[in-house]
Design a protein around this motif. Structure first.
Motif, PDB file in Angstrom:
ATOM      1  N   UNK A   1       7.948   4.175   6.756  1.00  0.00           N
ATOM      2  CA  UNK A   1       8.199   4.958   5.476  1.00  0.00           C
ATOM      3  C   UNK A   1       7.489   4.343   4.282  1.00  0.00           C
ATOM      4  N   UNK A   2       7.286   3.013   4.327  1.00  0.00           N
ATOM      5  CA  UNK A   2       6.716   2.345   3.040  1.00  0.00           C
ATOM      6  C   UNK A   2       4.954   2.775   3.099  1.00  0.00           C
ATOM      7  N   UNK A   3       4.448   3.214   4.268  1.00  0.00           N
ATOM      8  CA  UNK A   3       3.019   3.556   4.589  1.00  0.00           C
ATOM      9  C   UNK A   3       2.563   4.842   4.228  1.00  0.00           C
ATOM     10  N   UNK A   4       3.280   5.754   4.791  1.00  0.00           N
ATOM     11  CA  UNK A   4       2.860   7.103   5.161  1.00  0.00           C
ATOM     12  C   UNK A   4       3.987   8.061   4.541  1.00  0.00           C
ATOM     13  N   UNK A   5       3.742   9.252   3.968  1.00  0.00           N
ATOM     14  CA  UNK A   5       4.812  10.208   3.617  1.00  0.00           C
ATOM     15  C   UNK A   5       5.332  10.886   4.909  1.00  0.00           C
ATOM     16  N   UNK A   6       6.584  11.681   4.573  1.00  0.00           N
ATOM     17  CA  UNK A   6       7.143  11.918   5.825  1.00  0.00           C
ATOM     18  C   UNK A   6       6.286  13.249   6.442  1.00  0.00           C
ATOM     19  N   UNK A   7       5.508  13.786   5.597  1.00  0.00           N
ATOM     20  CA  UNK A   7       4.750  15.005   6.121  1.00  0.00           C
ATOM     21  C   UNK A   7       3.179  15.112   5.725  1.00  0.00           C
ATOM     22  N   UNK A   8       2.687  14.090   6.367  1.00  0.00           N
ATOM     23  CA  UNK A   8       1.206  13.800   6.201  1.00  0.00           C
ATOM     24  C   UNK A   8       0.364  15.083   6.516  1.00  0.00           C
ATOM     25  N   UNK A   9      -0.652  15.594   5.868  1.00  0.00           N
ATOM     26  CA  UNK A   9      -1.639  16.509   6.207  1.00  0.00           C
ATOM     27  C   UNK A   9      -2.827  16.013   6.248  1.00  0.00           C
ATOM     28  N   UNK A  10      -3.640  16.176   7.555  1.00  0.00           N
ATOM     29  CA  UNK A  10      -5.040  15.618   7.715  1.00  0.00           C
ATOM     30  C   UNK A  10      -5.990  16.784   7.970  1.00  0.00           C
TER      31      UNK A  10
ATOM     32  N   UNK B   1       2.815   8.553  -5.597  1.00  0.00           N
ATOM     33  CA  UNK B   1       3.305   7.812  -6.699  1.00  0.00           C
ATOM     34  C   UNK B   1       3.946   6.378  -6.074  1.00  0.00           C
ATOM     35  N   UNK B   2       4.045   6.279  -4.611  1.00  0.00           N
ATOM     36  CA  UNK B   2       4.806   5.048  -4.220  1.00  0.00           C
ATOM     37  C   UNK B   2       3.850   4.278  -3.324  1.00  0.00           C
ATOM     38  N   UNK B   3       2.550   4.684  -3.349  1.00  0.00           N
ATOM     39  CA  UNK B   3       1.432   4.006  -2.898  1.00  0.00           C
ATOM     40  C   UNK B   3       1.481   4.392  -1.279  1.00  0.00           C
ATOM     41  N   UNK B   4       2.102   5.441  -0.849  1.00  0.00           N
ATOM     42  CA  UNK B   4       2.081   5.876   0.541  1.00  0.00           C
ATOM     43  C   UNK B   4       1.005   7.137   0.715  1.00  0.00           C
ATOM     44  N   UNK B   5       0.296   6.926   1.833  1.00  0.00           N
ATOM     45  CA  UNK B   5      -0.623   7.589   2.262  1.00  0.00           C
ATOM     46  C   UNK B   5      -0.115   9.310   2.457  1.00  0.00           C
ATOM     47  N   UNK B   6      -0.834  10.218   1.647  1.00  0.00           N
ATOM     48  CA  UNK B   6      -0.381  11.595   1.805  1.00  0.00           C
ATOM     49  C   UNK B   6      -1.270  12.324   2.874  1.00  0.00           C
TER      50      UNK B   6
END
Length: 199
Positions: A50-59, A147-152
């Motif tokens: 949870x500190x690296x990637x958002x819950x619902x990333x889009x690639x 805004x928390x430095x997590x990958x979107x």
């Protein structure tokens, strides 16, 4: 012996880390560095902390003539799982150039992804399905962060098809996921203790 060394794949990132003073930029570069090493080591589940990637990333991928959108962690994990199971998570980079801002990392490079001949043959490539190859491509990537430095997510596209090449590997040059993980383990560092996005 192969000219490819997986421990050098992130060398451009690490050089930029050494010369970057902006705390937010530095944090994102460390996150990018960690993500790629985890991916290449087959430890993809850790990318979704949870500190690296958002819950619902889009690639978004536009590679080898195919456009694909992956929405949500489960869809992205499925691709990482497939790549790990076939050792396609092993890749090398030449001549990577990077730019970083407060909410984005941009990369351009020549990418070499280890790929089983069976995968390439299924796509119509005239290769030995029992051999292993490197799929060479010229790629741009944009990785946005919140805004928390997590990958979107990731936007990855092949920008010059003339660079595309299928390179046969000698069996001695093929790297297993286990070998990759062992080589990269000393290089996989935790995120910086202080997150300047949330501090």
């Amino acid at each position: 012996m192969s000219r490819f060394d997986i421990t050098q794949t992130n060398r451009a990132v690490e050089r930029l880390i050494e010369t970057t003073d902006n705390k937010r930029h530095l944090y994102l570069l460390h996150a990018y560095n960690r993500h790629r090493y985890l991916e290449m080591a087959g430890r993809f589940e850790e990318i979704f902390a949870p500190d690296m990637t958002v819950a619902n990333p889009v690639y978004h991928f536009n590679l080898l003539g195919t456009t694909t959108t992956l929405e949500g962690a489960d869809a992205v994990k499925e691709v990482y799982r497939e790549w790990t199971g076939t050792a396609q998570c092993v890749f090398y980079v030449d001549d990577e150039k990077l730019a970083v801002s407060d909410h984005m990392i941009v990369s351009t490079s020549t990418m070499y992804q280890q790929t089983p001949g069976s995968v390439l043959a299924a796509g119509g490539a005239p290769v030995d399905p029992d051999a292993t190859y490197l799929m060479k491509s010229a790629e741009h990537m944009i990785w946005p962060y919140d805004n928390q430095g997590r990958l979107i997510g990731e936007d990855v596209w092949e920008y010059d098809e003339s660079v595309r090449e299928i390179i046969a590997l000698d069996p001695s040059e093929v790297l297993t996921v286990e070998q990759s993980a062992a080589l990269l383990a000393p290089l996989i560092k935790p995120l910086p203790a202080l997150n300047p996005f949330t501090a």
